[in-house]
Design an enzyme around this catalytic site. Structure first.
Site, PDB file in Angstrom:
ATOM      1  N   TYR A   8     -32.294   3.785  -9.693  1.00 49.76           N
ATOM      2  CA  TYR A   8     -33.131   4.464 -10.667  1.00 49.76           C
ATOM      3  C   TYR A   8     -33.684   3.539 -11.761  1.00 49.76           C
ATOM      4  CZ  TYR A   8     -35.103   7.963 -13.583  1.00 49.76           C
ATOM      5  OH  TYR A   8     -35.997   8.689 -14.284  1.00 49.76           O
ATOM      6  N   SER A  47     -35.892   4.600 -26.543  1.00 50.64           N
ATOM      7  CA  SER A  47     -36.272   5.230 -25.279  1.00 50.64           C
ATOM      8  C   SER A  47     -36.554   6.719 -25.473  1.00 50.64           C
ATOM      9  CB  SER A  47     -35.130   5.069 -24.274  1.00 50.64           C
ATOM     10  OG  SER A  47     -34.850   3.694 -24.103  1.00 50.64           O
ATOM     11  N   SER A  66     -38.890   8.268 -27.056  1.00 50.31           N
ATOM     12  CA  SER A  66     -39.195   8.664 -28.435  1.00 50.31           C
ATOM     13  C   SER A  66     -40.663   8.463 -28.790  1.00 50.31           C
ATOM     14  CB  SER A  66     -38.308   7.886 -29.411  1.00 50.31           C
ATOM     15  OG  SER A  66     -36.951   8.156 -29.150  1.00 50.31           O
ATOM     16  N   GLY A  67     -41.535   8.331 -27.805  1.00 50.25           N
ATOM     17  CA  GLY A  67     -42.959   8.429 -28.110  1.00 50.25           C
ATOM     18  C   GLY A  67     -43.831   7.211 -27.904  1.00 50.25           C
ATOM     19  N   ASN A  87     -46.620   8.015 -25.234  1.00 54.35           N
ATOM     20  CA  ASN A  87     -47.571   8.989 -25.785  1.00 54.35           C
ATOM     21  C   ASN A  87     -48.483   8.370 -26.830  1.00 54.35           C
ATOM     22  OD1 ASN A  87     -47.261  12.012 -24.879  1.00 54.35           O
ATOM     23  ND2 ASN A  87     -45.297  10.985 -24.645  1.00 54.35           N
TER      24      ASN A  87
END
Ligand code: GTP
Ligand code: SPV
Ligand code: MN
EC number: 4.1.1.32
Length: 612
Positions: free
Chosen positions: A211, A264, A266-267, A270
């Protein structure tokens, strides 16, 4: 494996040291055959993965994968930085002697790929020709095809990146063996997994997961841990968990570049994919350079601080991604992007995917939908509120699919850095933005970043903890040495970047709602920061930095209650004074913390006392 040399010849893999490395680990892991991978193998590998049931089709040109249910995030406890010198021990890097860890990992890997193909994935964690390219070449050996497919999306992959190295031995040796996922005791006291970076040997040995950051070794293990160690050892650069964006002002024609670290999930993605809010879109354009890693160095010609994104793709958090929060992210995983979704909910009949926050309501017709574990959601009891998608479910797509990708994202030069920001999920105390103009205070601020941990790491969600520069899980050497190196690299630049601490996540104590709408509106405080740097606004001075006045922030079209606005633009001095005691304790753990950092701490504490 007699034809090993022949396979490498055929693939044109000429670097003798790479060939030596491949032979050593093919022998150790007992792989049945090897395959040398170039990015151009992608189509064929996708088809093979679908045929083998490792991937499923999620509509035209989109793919779906499900990981083993105990293998869905990074494991911080099992992640270790090993070297020969105990001086490299830090508080967060789980340091162990390499003489202990290398044999351990070799034992775990011995024979563990029997019957499998070992893929040889040569890669470069930099735009070709970049000043830091000498530290960016690597070869990942992996026994898992979906890991190869992710690597092709996340890194520049091909034999050309290792064939012509100036020093043929100067590449990162990265070995990934998945192991028998059902018998590794994940999370128990018999956990067999180990994720080890032998930093002083530039060797990465990861065993026991397929992963994300545990398996795509170019990304976190090389791009962050090894990169950070190399940057320090060479004295030349920093490798940080930062996003990196360009902001173009169409009115003045100016371009700005802002990078910064948030822990990690946390934006960062975005922010990097931001479409400017409607009211500001006429004037400003945000372009994407990177969303997770930036390497920073001082450019020799100009003396300026420069940054670049070593990655080639996005491994983004799916949760809450929708047309309103992040239209660019949705477009980057649209039809024919060849993106891969992992651990979201999936409907094999229609090929649709879904995750919490994708739409307000769950898909109406439950029939046919499988949750991230592969169980039909129609079989669930009515009171079963478990999410359909794993909270750390992700999408993987190449940079070229990102609509706001910077036109020069692949240029070797990198971009000059105007501002460095830190932030995280902090439910109180931290205002929307506070700007810091002093280097030592900026570095001090990064070192004392306190935020809630997220589902990107196993078993940590919601815990408040310090996460220096958002690098806590990626720290490669001692924190005091790290602070010194940071001060030295950035301090050597002729043009100092402005620092800031941002917080999109302050909440109301009673009902828990976010006080700031976030997402696209996050451009507004960043514009204010750049105006402050340009001397166009003054802000209001406080002990913990300069904060914007209401009038200075462009709030046209923002949906926020006046009360909430006032709270995110104010400093609770008493609460901050308490925080200073925690910070003192936090900083005291670290050896060799530079005097400048302690002086910054004392200065802020004294000013807070004076304000109280
Ligand atoms: P890593 O890839 O793990 O390093 O994460 P990241 O820092 O790139 O985080 P990302 O941008 O993927 O965001 C993680 C989660 O935070 C997602 O569920 C987002 O929807 C949410 N998020 C991002 N920005 C904001 C914001 O401004 N406000 C709020 N409320 N949530 C946000
Ligand atoms: C993070 O956890 O910060 C990530 C995802 O960017 S992973 O690649 O899994 O580390
Ligand atoms: Mn990350």
């Amino acid at each position: 494996m007699a034809d090993l040399e022949a396979v490498m010849d055929e693939a044109g893999l000429t670097n003798p040291e790479v060939r030596e490395f491949v032979k050593e680990y093919a022998e150790l892991t007992g792989a049945e055959r090897i395959e040398v991978v170039n990015a151009s193998d992608d189509r064929r590998l996708l088809e093979e993965a679908v045929a083998a049931g490792e991937l499923e089709k999620a509509g035209e040109g989109r793919y779906y994968s499900r990981s083993y249910h105990k293998d869905t995030a990074r494991s911080e406890e099992r992640t270790i930085v090993a070297t020969a010198d105990e001086k490299d021990r830090g508080v967060y890097n789980n340091w162990r002697p390499s003489s202990e860890m290398k044999p351990k990992l070799h034992d775990l890997m011995r024979g563990a790929s029997e019957g499998k193909t070992m893929y040889v994935v040569p890669y470069l964690m930099a735009p070709a020709g970049n000043a830091l390219a000498p530290w960016a070449a690597g070869v990942e050996l992996t026994d898992t095809r979906t890991v190869v497919l992710h690597m092709i999306r996340m890194a520049r992959v091909g034999v050309q990146f290792v064939n012509d190295l100036e020093d043929p031995g100067h590449f990162v040796r990265a070995v990934h063996v998945t192991g028998d996922l059902e018998n590794l005791g994940q999370g128990t006291d018999r956990d067999k997994r180990y994720f080890v970076t032998v930093a002083d040997e530039r060797t990465i040995l990861h065993f026991g997961s397929s992963y994300g950051g545990n398996a795509l070794l170019g990304k976190i293990a090389h791009g962050l841990r090894q990169g950070a160690y190399d940057g320090w050892a060479s004295g030349k650069f920093l490798a940080e968990q930062y996003m990196l964006i360009g902001i173009h002002d169409k009115e003045t024609g100016k371009d700005y570049h802002v990078c910064g670290g948030f822990p990690s999930a946390s934006g960062k993605t975005n922010l990097a994919m931001m479409a400017a809010p409607d009211a500001l879109g006429e004037r400003y354009h945000v372009s994407f350079y990177g969303d997770d890693i930036a390497w920073l160095w001082v450019d020799e010609a100009s003396g300026k601080l420069y940054g670049m994104n070593p990655e080639y793709g996005v491994f983004g958090v799916a949760k809450d991604t929708n047309e309103t929060t992040n239209p660019n992210a949705l477009a980057s995983v649209g039809p024919h992007t060849d993106c891969i979704f992992t651990n979201v909910a999936y409907n094999p009949t229609t090929g649709e995917v879904w995750w919490e926050g994708r739409t307000k309501e769950k898909p109406k017709d439950r029939h046919g939908w499988l949750d991230w574990t592969g169980s039909p959601v129609a079989d669930r009891k009515d009171d079963d509120t478990a999410p359909w998608a794993h909270p750390n479910s992700r999408f993987t797509t190449t940079l070229a699919n990102v609509p706001n990708i910077a036109q020069d994202y692949d240029a070797p030069t990198g971009v000059p850095i105007d501002a460095i920001i830190f932030g995280g999920r902090t439910r109180d105390r931290e205002p929307l933005i506070r700007a810091i103009t002093d280097l030592a205070e900026g570095v001090y601020d990064g070192l004392t970043l306190g935020a809630e941990a997220t589902s990107a790491a196993e078993g940590k969600e919601g815990i408040l903890r310090y996460d220096p520069m958002s690098n806590r899980p990626f720290m490669a050497y001692g924190e005091g040495d790290y602070a010194r190196h940071y001060l030295d690299v950035v301090g050597a630049a002729t043009d100092q970047p402005i620092f800031a601490h941002v917080n999109w996540f302050q909440r109301d104590a009673t009902d828990g709602h976010f006080l700031w709408p976030g997402y696209r509106d996050n451009l507004r405080p960043l514009l204010w920061l750049l105006q402050l740097k340009n001397g166009e606004v003054e802000g209001r001075r406080t002990a913990v930095g300069i904060i914007p006045t209401e009038e200075e922030l462009d709030l046209e079209g923002v949906d926020i209650a006046p009360d909430d606005l006032e709270r995110i633009l104010s400093i609770d001095t008493e609460r901050w004074q308490q925080e200073m005691d925690f910070r003192e304790e936090h900083l005291s753990q670290f050896d060799r913390m530079p005097d400048e950092i302690w002086e910054a701490h004392r200065r802020v504490a004294e000013e807070l006392d004076a304000e109280a």
